[in-house]
Scaffold this motif. Structure first.
Motif, PDB file in Angstrom:
ATOM      1  N   ILE A 118       0.821  -1.205   0.000  1.00 29.08           N
ATOM      2  CA  ILE A 118       0.000   0.000   0.000  1.00 29.08           C
ATOM      3  C   ILE A 118       0.859   1.260   0.000  1.00 29.08           C
ATOM      4  O   ILE A 118       1.729   1.443   0.863  1.00 29.08           O
ATOM      5  CB  ILE A 118      -0.936   0.005   1.233  1.00 29.08           C
ATOM      6  CG1 ILE A 118      -1.832  -1.247   1.191  1.00 29.08           C
ATOM      7  CG2 ILE A 118      -1.788   1.268   1.255  1.00 29.08           C
ATOM      8  CD1 ILE A 118      -2.704  -1.408   2.410  1.00 29.08           C
ATOM      9  N   SER A 119       0.592   2.147  -0.964  1.00 27.23           N
ATOM     10  CA  SER A 119       1.363   3.385  -1.099  1.00 27.23           C
ATOM     11  C   SER A 119       0.764   4.531  -0.297  1.00 27.23           C
ATOM     12  O   SER A 119       1.475   5.468   0.070  1.00 27.23           O
ATOM     13  CB  SER A 119       1.444   3.788  -2.577  1.00 27.23           C
ATOM     14  OG  SER A 119       2.126   2.807  -3.339  1.00 27.23           O
ATOM     15  N   ALA A 120      -0.525   4.493  -0.059  1.00 31.37           N
ATOM     16  CA  ALA A 120      -1.178   5.574   0.692  1.00 31.37           C
ATOM     17  C   ALA A 120      -2.477   5.062   1.295  1.00 31.37           C
ATOM     18  O   ALA A 120      -3.087   4.111   0.795  1.00 31.37           O
ATOM     19  CB  ALA A 120      -1.454   6.774  -0.215  1.00 31.37           C
ATOM     20  N   LEU A 121      -2.886   5.742   2.361  1.00 31.36           N
ATOM     21  CA  LEU A 121      -4.047   5.316   3.140  1.00 31.36           C
ATOM     22  C   LEU A 121      -4.927   6.526   3.437  1.00 31.36           C
ATOM     23  O   LEU A 121      -4.423   7.585   3.814  1.00 31.36           O
ATOM     24  CB  LEU A 121      -3.532   4.709   4.447  1.00 31.36           C
ATOM     25  CG  LEU A 121      -4.475   4.010   5.409  1.00 31.36           C
ATOM     26  CD1 LEU A 121      -5.097   2.783   4.751  1.00 31.36           C
ATOM     27  CD2 LEU A 121      -3.697   3.601   6.660  1.00 31.36           C
ATOM     28  N   VAL A 122      -6.240   6.368   3.247  1.00 31.91           N
ATOM     29  CA  VAL A 122      -7.188   7.447   3.542  1.00 31.91           C
ATOM     30  C   VAL A 122      -8.251   6.909   4.488  1.00 31.91           C
ATOM     31  O   VAL A 122      -8.944   5.941   4.151  1.00 31.91           O
ATOM     32  CB  VAL A 122      -7.851   8.004   2.270  1.00 31.91           C
ATOM     33  CG1 VAL A 122      -8.801   9.149   2.623  1.00 31.91           C
ATOM     34  CG2 VAL A 122      -6.795   8.479   1.266  1.00 31.91           C
ATOM     35  N   LEU A 123      -8.364   7.527   5.662  1.00 35.52           N
ATOM     36  CA  LEU A 123      -9.363   7.118   6.644  1.00 35.52           C
ATOM     37  C   LEU A 123     -10.434   8.199   6.708  1.00 35.52           C
ATOM     38  O   LEU A 123     -10.174   9.320   7.148  1.00 35.52           O
ATOM     39  CB  LEU A 123      -8.722   6.938   8.027  1.00 35.52           C
ATOM     40  CG  LEU A 123      -7.456   6.073   8.109  1.00 35.52           C
ATOM     41  CD1 LEU A 123      -7.027   5.925   9.565  1.00 35.52           C
ATOM     42  CD2 LEU A 123      -7.681   4.715   7.471  1.00 35.52           C
ATOM     43  N   ILE A 124     -11.642   7.866   6.275  1.00 37.14           N
ATOM     44  CA  ILE A 124     -12.751   8.815   6.252  1.00 37.14           C
ATOM     45  C   ILE A 124     -13.739   8.463   7.366  1.00 37.14           C
ATOM     46  O   ILE A 124     -14.306   7.372   7.375  1.00 37.14           O
ATOM     47  CB  ILE A 124     -13.484   8.788   4.897  1.00 37.14           C
ATOM     48  CG1 ILE A 124     -12.514   9.119   3.757  1.00 37.14           C
ATOM     49  CG2 ILE A 124     -14.668   9.758   4.892  1.00 37.14           C
ATOM     50  CD1 ILE A 124     -13.142   8.991   2.368  1.00 37.14           C
ATOM     51  N   GLN A 258       0.759  13.099  -4.603  1.00 37.56           N
ATOM     52  CA  GLN A 258       2.040  13.343  -3.940  1.00 37.56           C
ATOM     53  C   GLN A 258       2.587  12.064  -3.318  1.00 37.56           C
ATOM     54  O   GLN A 258       3.797  11.789  -3.381  1.00 37.56           O
ATOM     55  CB  GLN A 258       1.881  14.417  -2.865  1.00 37.56           C
ATOM     56  CG  GLN A 258       1.616  15.808  -3.417  1.00 37.56           C
ATOM     57  CD  GLN A 258       1.228  16.801  -2.345  1.00 37.56           C
ATOM     58  OE1 GLN A 258       1.328  16.526  -1.149  1.00 37.56           O
ATOM     59  NE2 GLN A 258       0.754  17.972  -2.760  1.00 37.56           N
ATOM     60  N   SER A 259       1.708  11.259  -2.735  1.00 39.02           N
ATOM     61  CA  SER A 259       2.140  10.021  -2.085  1.00 39.02           C
ATOM     62  C   SER A 259       2.600   8.975  -3.079  1.00 39.02           C
ATOM     63  O   SER A 259       3.395   8.092  -2.752  1.00 39.02           O
ATOM     64  CB  SER A 259       1.010   9.457  -1.217  1.00 39.02           C
ATOM     65  OG  SER A 259       0.627  10.368  -0.222  1.00 39.02           O
ATOM     66  N   CYS A 260       2.079   9.060  -4.296  1.00 37.41           N
ATOM     67  CA  CYS A 260       2.384   8.061  -5.311  1.00 37.41           C
ATOM     68  C   CYS A 260       3.254   8.612  -6.436  1.00 37.41           C
ATOM     69  O   CYS A 260       3.313   8.050  -7.537  1.00 37.41           O
ATOM     70  CB  CYS A 260       1.089   7.500  -5.895  1.00 37.41           C
ATOM     71  SG  CYS A 260      -0.001   6.726  -4.686  1.00 37.41           S
ATOM     72  N   ALA A 261       3.922   9.722  -6.172  1.00 38.09           N
ATOM     73  CA  ALA A 261       4.766  10.342  -7.200  1.00 38.09           C
ATOM     74  C   ALA A 261       5.947   9.431  -7.555  1.00 38.09           C
ATOM     75  O   ALA A 261       6.469   8.713  -6.708  1.00 38.09           O
ATOM     76  CB  ALA A 261       5.273  11.676  -6.686  1.00 38.09           C
TER      77      ALA A 261
END
Length: 261
Positions: A118-124, A258-261
């Motif tokens: 996992i490259s990035a995580l979003v918690l909503i 930005q996280s996956c650049a």
């Protein structure tokens, strides 16, 4: 859990996947407890419009019949999340996981167990573990003497027909609540210092289900992994007021790029 017949799944609650040849990012989107993939469609469409492939999963037992929901377990939900991440990993350079409410908790656990994927995580609107949850879980056997499920007291009667159409349950089996509480205890037990996946927190300040202090709870434990926090003053727990916020959408897109650049 008991296998769910295909015809038991509500049409609007079916999982969807939109691949994009040439895209560098694939996103797994996870709905909330007793919700359905329908809740994630707007975010999914926003992402695909901006060049990000999406896989909106359906957690086992959700968007179906209550008996299947009651039979589903934490392990079933995690297996679905992990399978979706693995599937996208084979097609995209970066895989990100976006979870709302319970989906956020499952996303965090997946990032802890398989950080290499996992490259990035979003918690909503992810609820934080609490002592209240532990007490409620302990009381479930007593409540179970009198009933097997409880009505959602916060659901407005005028919304019931639309909730059913979307595959969102109007009541919660006690067995399912226990699995929710199990999930939150798994979150509490995580070794947060080991989680380095770049994380974005999104929180509605009017949320009565995932209290506003939840974002602060996660921020204090994730430390440097949290790259940004979006606090939406006018939003409650419903997906519409959170996912439709334009400022949140811009932050989300910038964060993922930005996280996956």
């Amino acid at each position: 859990m008991v296998p769910e017949p295909e015809d038991s799944i509500v049409p609007l609650a079916r999982p969807t996947r939109k691949d994009m040849p040439g895209a560098r990012i694939g996103a797994v989107l996870i709905h909330g407890f007793s919700g359905s993939p329908f809740q994630m469609r707007d975010i999914g469409e926003f992402l695909t419009t901006n060049g990000i492939a999406t896989s909106i999963i359906r957690l086992p037992g959700h968007g179906s019949h209550l008996e299947y929901f009651a039979a589903s377990r934490y392990e079933d939900w995690m297996a679905e999340v992990h399978g979706a991440v693995e599937s996208l990993k084979g097609h995209y350079h970066n895989v990100v996981v976006i979870g709302r409410s319970l989906g956020g908790a499952l996303a965090l656990i997946e990032a802890n167990e398989h950080p290499e994927n996992i490259s990035a995580l979003v918690l909503i609107a992810a609820p934080a573990p609490s002592t209240t949850q532990q007490i409620q879980d302990a009381l479930l056997p007593l409540v179970g003497v009198f009933k097997k499920s409880i009505k959602k007291m916060w659901a407005k009667p005028e919304e019931n027909e639309e909730r059913i159409r979307q595959g969102r349950y109007l009541e919660l089996p006690l067995a399912s609540l226990h699995q929710f509480f199990r999930t939150m205890q798994k979150v509490r037990a995580l070794r947060f210092t080991a989680i380095t996946t770049p994380t974005l927190l999104v929180q509605g300040m009017l949320d009565e289900q995932a209290k506003p202090k939840s974002a602060a709870w996660y921020e204090s434990r994730l430390g440097g992994a949290v790259k940004d926090i979006v606090l939406i003053t006018s939003a409650a727990h419903d997906a519409t007021s959170v996912h439709g916020n334009e400022a949140m959408r811009r932050k989300l897109l910038d964060f993922l790029r930005q996280s996956c650049a």
